[in-house]
Enzyme design. Structure first.
Site, mmCIF file in Angstrom:
data_model
loop_
_atom_site.group_PDB
_atom_site.id
_atom_site.type_symbol
_atom_site.label_atom_id
_atom_site.label_comp_id
_atom_site.label_asym_id
_atom_site.label_seq_id
_atom_site.Cartn_x
_atom_site.Cartn_y
_atom_site.Cartn_z
ATOM 1 N N HIS A 109 -9.750 1.472 -0.059
ATOM 2 C CA HIS A 109 -9.533 2.217 1.186
ATOM 3 C C HIS A 109 -10.857 2.239 1.954
ATOM 4 O O HIS A 109 -11.893 2.591 1.395
ATOM 5 C CB HIS A 109 -9.133 3.667 0.906
ATOM 6 C CG HIS A 109 -7.714 3.858 0.476
ATOM 7 N ND1 HIS A 109 -7.180 3.286 -0.633
ATOM 8 C CD2 HIS A 109 -6.716 4.595 1.037
ATOM 9 C CE1 HIS A 109 -5.911 3.653 -0.754
ATOM 10 N NE2 HIS A 109 -5.597 4.444 0.257
ATOM 11 N N HIS A 134 0.840 -1.204 0.000
ATOM 12 C CA HIS A 134 0.000 0.000 0.000
ATOM 13 C C HIS A 134 0.877 1.255 0.000
ATOM 14 O O HIS A 134 1.286 1.754 1.049
ATOM 15 C CB HIS A 134 -0.915 -0.021 1.229
ATOM 16 C CG HIS A 134 -1.938 1.071 1.242
ATOM 17 N ND1 HIS A 134 -3.289 0.824 1.362
ATOM 18 C CD2 HIS A 134 -1.828 2.422 1.154
ATOM 19 C CE1 HIS A 134 -3.956 1.954 1.349
ATOM 20 N NE2 HIS A 134 -3.086 2.946 1.232
ATOM 21 N N ASP A 157 2.113 7.168 1.857
ATOM 22 C CA ASP A 157 2.676 8.296 1.086
ATOM 23 C C ASP A 157 3.932 8.740 1.839
ATOM 24 O O ASP A 157 3.936 9.784 2.525
ATOM 25 C CB ASP A 157 1.666 9.452 1.041
ATOM 26 C CG ASP A 157 0.320 9.011 0.464
ATOM 27 O OD1 ASP A 157 0.196 8.927 -0.768
ATOM 28 O OD2 ASP A 157 -0.592 8.719 1.258
ATOM 29 N N GLU A 187 -10.383 4.249 7.394
ATOM 30 C CA GLU A 187 -9.270 5.175 7.686
ATOM 31 C C GLU A 187 -9.918 6.396 8.360
ATOM 32 O O GLU A 187 -9.729 6.625 9.552
ATOM 33 C CB GLU A 187 -8.545 5.568 6.398
ATOM 34 C CG GLU A 187 -7.390 6.545 6.594
ATOM 35 C CD GLU A 187 -6.820 7.080 5.262
ATOM 36 O OE1 GLU A 187 -7.500 7.005 4.221
ATOM 37 O OE2 GLU A 187 -5.682 7.605 5.287
HETATM 38 N N1 ADE Z 1 -4.502 9.012 -1.658
HETATM 39 C C1 ADE Z 1 -3.242 9.141 -1.294
HETATM 40 N N2 ADE Z 1 -3.095 8.848 0.025
HETATM 41 C C2 ADE Z 1 -4.312 8.521 0.483
HETATM 42 C C3 ADE Z 1 -4.820 8.118 1.744
HETATM 43 N N3 ADE Z 1 -4.023 8.009 2.822
HETATM 44 N N4 ADE Z 1 -6.126 7.861 1.846
HETATM 45 C C4 ADE Z 1 -6.919 7.995 0.776
HETATM 46 N N5 ADE Z 1 -6.496 8.360 -0.440
HETATM 47 C C5 ADE Z 1 -5.199 8.629 -0.585
HETATM 48 ZN ZN ZN Z 2 -3.588 4.959 0.827
#
Ligand code: ADE
Ligand code: ZN
Length: 335
Positions: free
Chosen positions: A192, A13, A274, A195
């Site tokens: 996703h 991921h 990221d 979160e």
């Molecule tokens: N796009 C890039 N990072 C993300 C994240 N943490 N959650 C959702 N979309 C994303």
């Molecule tokens: Zn993500």
């Protein structure tokens, strides 16, 4: 005595545009005559303050990748860095919408990324695959366009389809057709959920998208029955603890539910999401979680094994990766 054996790692991921080192973004911005000072400060750090401004910074930084060779440089850089931390496998999310916004066709985007992965593999033996994502806040039509593009332009390294973007917009039901098409085309699927959304977002992703992997999924911890369902159905969580702490989902790593979920029998993997936006790397995710929760070498090996078992790759590749993983145990025994 030999050097201690590091845990072989696998990433499931990571958003490729979100893995762009700030100095690379700055260099390409200068080359293309673009101004990225709104998202990169003088110290070469990304600037954002919450999920909404993070997504905005991500969009601006993505805009500097304009040609296949820009993308090749990005994927080569990321996969080399991953290999340098002991990773043997990486899957990255690619966003055809972001490439299109930068003026690139889907085909040239994928060919550029694949060229960079091949170069990194030649040097380091790391394996890589690509998961095309639809961005949920761009809407149903845009997500369906992505899956059609993927199916219409098959590429051996594009093995999955996923859903990212702002979880607070767009119910999973809006994307069930796109996921059905992806599944019928033989792509692995992940979404996703859990979160920023609570347990309901996870239940909806499982019911409407029929995924066996979830991006994050950690807020399942708020619903005991859901935790049991994840364990019973062998759902694999792509957990990104550093990202969650950075974006304020949890205030501190020691309050993150990754260890509780694992103890409840949920399948866990560790990921960087990221990395430079959140001041992390895959290696840091493994080491900080291991240190915080007292995970052993074997515990960390289980994380990597789970990732390889859940990877969107062919069986021959999976078996080769498992052999490489097992050889780390043998090397350790021989230390
Ligand atoms: N796009 C890039 N990072 C993300 C994240 N943490 N959650 C959702 N979309 C994303
Ligand atoms: Zn993500």
């Amino acid at each position: 005595m030999n050097a201690p054996v590091t845990v072989p790692k696998a990433e499931l991921h990571c958003h490729i545009e979100g893995a762009a080192p700030p100095n690379l973004v700055k260099r390409l911005a200068n080359q293309h005559g673009m101004d990225v000072s709104s998202v990169l400060n003088g110290n070469g750090k990304y600037v954002w303050s919450d999920f909404t401004t993070f997504l905005k910074a991500y969009d601006v930084a993505s805009g500097v990748f304009k040609t296949p060779s820009d993308y090749a440089l990005l994927s080569e850089t990321y996969f080399r860095m991953l290999a340098a931390e002991g990773a043997i496998y990486g899957e990255v999310f690619i966003s055809p919408d972001h490439a299109q916004a930068a003026g690139l066709s889907y085909r040239s985007y994928v060919e550029g990324l694949a060229a960079g992965i091949e170069r990194a593999k030649d040097e380091t033996a790391i394996e890589g695959r690509l998961i095309a994502i639809g961005v949920r806040h761009f809407g149903t039509a845009s997500v369906e366009r992505v899956v059609k593009e993927v199916i219409g332009n098959p590429h051996p390294l594009v093995t999955g389809f996923g859903l990212a973007g702002d979880e607070r917009s767009g119910h999973p039901a809006n994307f069930s057709k796109a996921f059905r098409m992806a599944c019928e085309a033989g792509l692995g699927t992940t979404a996703h959920a859990g979160e920023f959304g609570g347990p309901d977002s996870i239940i909806a992703a499982l019911d409407f998208l029929r995924v066996k992997r979830l991006g994050h999924g950690v807020r399942a911890i708020e619903d005991k029955d859901l935790v049991k369902r994840l364990a019973d159905e062998d759902i694999v969580l792509e957990v990104c603890p550093g990202s969650n702490v950075s974006l304020g989902v949890y205030t501190h790593l020691r309050f993150h539910p990754v260890n509780l979920l694992r103890k409840e029998g949920v399948k866990i993997t560790l990921n960087s999401d990221d990395p430079p936006f959140f001041g992390t790397t895959l290696g840091k995710e493994y080491s900080s979680v291991a240190k915080t929760f007292g995970w052993s070498f074997e515990d960390q090996m289980t994380i990597t094994r789970t990732a390889i078992e859940a990877a969107f790759c062919d069986e021959a590749t999976r078996n080769r990766l498992l052999v490489r993983l097992d050889s780390a145990v043998e090397d350790r025994v021989g230390e």
